[in-house]
Design an enzyme around this catalytic site. Structure first.
Site, PDB file in Angstrom:
ATOM      1  CD  GLU A 230       3.126  -8.592  -7.458  1.00  0.00           C
ATOM      2  OE1 GLU A 230       3.343  -8.576  -6.208  1.00  0.00           O
ATOM      3  OE2 GLU A 230       3.988  -7.672  -7.977  1.00  0.00           O
TER       4      GLU A 230
ATOM      5  CG  ASP B 215       4.438  -2.089  -8.529  1.00  0.00           C
ATOM      6  OD1 ASP B 215       4.194  -1.641  -7.262  1.00  0.00           O
ATOM      7  OD2 ASP B 215       4.614  -3.114  -8.748  1.00  0.00           O
TER       8      ASP B 215
ATOM      9  CG  HIS C  18       0.002  -0.139  -6.631  1.00  0.00           C
ATOM     10  ND1 HIS C  18      -0.505  -1.281  -6.195  1.00  0.00           N
ATOM     11  CD2 HIS C  18       1.431  -0.340  -6.328  1.00  0.00           C
ATOM     12  CE1 HIS C  18       0.669  -2.044  -5.782  1.00  0.00           C
ATOM     13  NE2 HIS C  18       1.608  -1.379  -5.957  1.00  0.00           N
TER      14      HIS C  18
ATOM     15  CG  HIS D 211       1.455  -5.237  -2.879  1.00  0.00           C
ATOM     16  ND1 HIS D 211       1.321  -4.086  -2.186  1.00  0.00           N
ATOM     17  CD2 HIS D 211       2.224  -4.883  -3.996  1.00  0.00           C
ATOM     18  CE1 HIS D 211       2.046  -3.104  -2.632  1.00  0.00           C
ATOM     19  NE2 HIS D 211       2.515  -3.659  -3.870  1.00  0.00           N
TER      20      HIS D 211
ATOM     21  CG  HIS E 115       5.698   0.791  -3.836  1.00  0.00           C
ATOM     22  ND1 HIS E 115       5.446   0.070  -2.608  1.00  0.00           N
ATOM     23  CD2 HIS E 115       5.127   0.158  -5.054  1.00  0.00           C
ATOM     24  CE1 HIS E 115       4.602  -0.984  -2.935  1.00  0.00           C
ATOM     25  NE2 HIS E 115       4.128  -1.035  -4.157  1.00  0.00           N
TER      26      HIS E 115
HETATM   27  N1  ADE Z   1       6.958  -4.156  -2.910  1.00  0.00           N
HETATM   28  C1  ADE Z   1       7.335  -3.373  -3.799  1.00  0.00           C
HETATM   29  N2  ADE Z   1       6.780  -3.891  -5.023  1.00  0.00           N
HETATM   30  C2  ADE Z   1       6.117  -4.617  -4.849  1.00  0.00           C
HETATM   31  C3  ADE Z   1       5.452  -5.552  -5.672  1.00  0.00           C
HETATM   32  N3  ADE Z   1       5.515  -5.566  -6.939  1.00  0.00           N
HETATM   33  N4  ADE Z   1       4.964  -6.537  -5.109  1.00  0.00           N
HETATM   34  C4  ADE Z   1       4.949  -6.906  -3.667  1.00  0.00           C
HETATM   35  N5  ADE Z   1       5.452  -6.239  -2.859  1.00  0.00           N
HETATM   36  C5  ADE Z   1       6.217  -4.847  -3.366  1.00  0.00           C
HETATM   37 ZN    ZN Z   2       3.302  -2.370  -5.342  1.00  0.00          ZN
END
Ligand code: ADE
Ligand code: ZN
Length: 361
Positions: free
Chosen positions: A222, A300, A33, A219, A35
């Protein structure tokens, strides 16, 4: 050479002289995970801005830092997501997009990541310059293919749909993902504000790609509750959940995750910065491990969070009491949960078991 050795004494327990950070850095790792848009080097952004005349009051990286990286911001999910908005201005040319993709893999390699699934939102890369989603995806695939050859990190890609996207765009992103499978696209992700935009609208899109053989990760759980995790698994067919830390608020959802063998992509520093937890010691990761959930540890957004996977391992060790043995198991779980064909997945997990000394355990 240590002090003791310099003075001619027998050096005792040399393993104790290796710092914990060095030990964790040396581990061969998996990041499922991460980005691409959250993995940009500040120096590269400054150079792109200067080359392309992006209008900024300063090209100094210290000026850029607070726009890109969470510094002393109050933890807040929307403020965290806003960082991505500024970054959209830097995807100016094919060369810029290829450069950031290539460097993201290089940086993972420097952290001893051996298997990486890098995700990106093609709309974010394409929109400012009017590129097509198909062409930006081709560029990222090509740059990543080059980087994995150069740095020896096996890398696959996941295309990301924003929850605020309309259904036609979401469906088109799914088509682009399917069309680029031979170039390393292995999955589809749903990201963005789960509190405002329900996942169920995208059920048909995700069910379709899953039937076609792409991996599905969402996602959820969270900033939204456990019900969002249930929805992602039951309606979208998610095999993995991004974060999912709030699943433990509902024992039925915990059972669902166990029954379906769903893997949770936990990203500790991100959770702190988005306000999901106030303190690391309050993070549910140790409970999730105790509940025998399939837990993995990930970054992340390394640039936004100013972190590496080594830093995340250090955090879970020092602030949450997670053991080295548990970390190694999460790495094997991650390899087993990679979006690869079953044979390759098994081979990768076997390689990590051997590499980490977990054979037969
Ligand atoms: N896009 C990038 N980071 C994110 C996150 N932590 N939660 C949801 N969408 C995202
Ligand atoms: Zn993410």
């Amino acid at each position: 050479m240590g002090n003791a050795a310099m003075h001619g004494e027998k050096e005792e327990r040399p393993e104790l002289s290796i710092s914990l950070r060095a030990q964790l850095h040396a581990l061969s790792k998996v990041d499922l995970h991460r980005h691409l848009e959250g993995s940009l080097r500040l120096q590269t952004l400054a150079e792109i801005a200067q080359e392309h005349g992006i209008d900024l009051p300063s090209y100094d990286i210290e000026y850029l830092r607070p726009f890109v990286t969470v510094t002393d911001d109050e933890p807040d999910f929307h403020r965290f997501l806003q960082k991505f908005q500024l970054l959209r201005r830097f995807y100016t040319t094919q060369a810029a997009i290829e450069r950031v993709a290539y460097e993201a893999v290089a940086d993972a390699a420097a952290d001893n990541v051996k298997y990486l699934e890098l995700r990106f939102n093609p709309v974010a890369l394409a929109r400012a310059q009017g590129f097509s989603l198909d062409e930006v995806t081709t560029w990222v695939c090509a740059a990543v293919a080059r980087a994995q050859r150069d740095f020896g990190v096996r890398t696959n890609l996941i295309l990301q749909i924003g929850r605020d996207e309309d259904l036609d765009t979401a469906s088109y992103i799914a088509d682009v993902a399917l069309a680029h499978r031979s170039e390393g696209v292995v999955g589809l992700d749903l990201a963005g504000d789960e509190a405002r935009y329900p996942a169920r609208c995208f059920a048909a899109v995700f069910q379709r790609v899953r039937q076609e053989g792409l991996g599905v990760t969402v996602h959820a759980g969270e900033v939204g509750g456990a019900e969002n995790v249930r929805e992602a698994v039951e309606l979208l067919g998610a095999q993995r959940i991004g974060h999912g830390v709030r699943a433990i608020e509902n024992s039925e959802v915990v059972q669902l995750l166990r029954d379906c063998g769903v893997t949770l992509e936990v990203c500790p520093t991100s959770n702190l910065q988005t306000g999901v937890v106030r303190r690391f010691w309050q993070h549910p990761l140790p409970d999730m491990l105790a509940l025998n959930l399939r837990v993995t540890i990930n970054t992340d957004d390394p640039s936004i969070s100013d972190t590496t996977l080594t830093d995340e391992y250090l955090t879970v060790t020092l602030a949450m009491g997670v053991t080295l043995e548990q970390i190694k198991r999460t790495i094997v779980t991650a390899a087993e949960s990679s979006f690869q064909p079953p044979d390759e997945r098994r081979r990768l997990a076997e390689w990590f078991r051997k590499e980490l000394g977990l054979e037969g355990r």
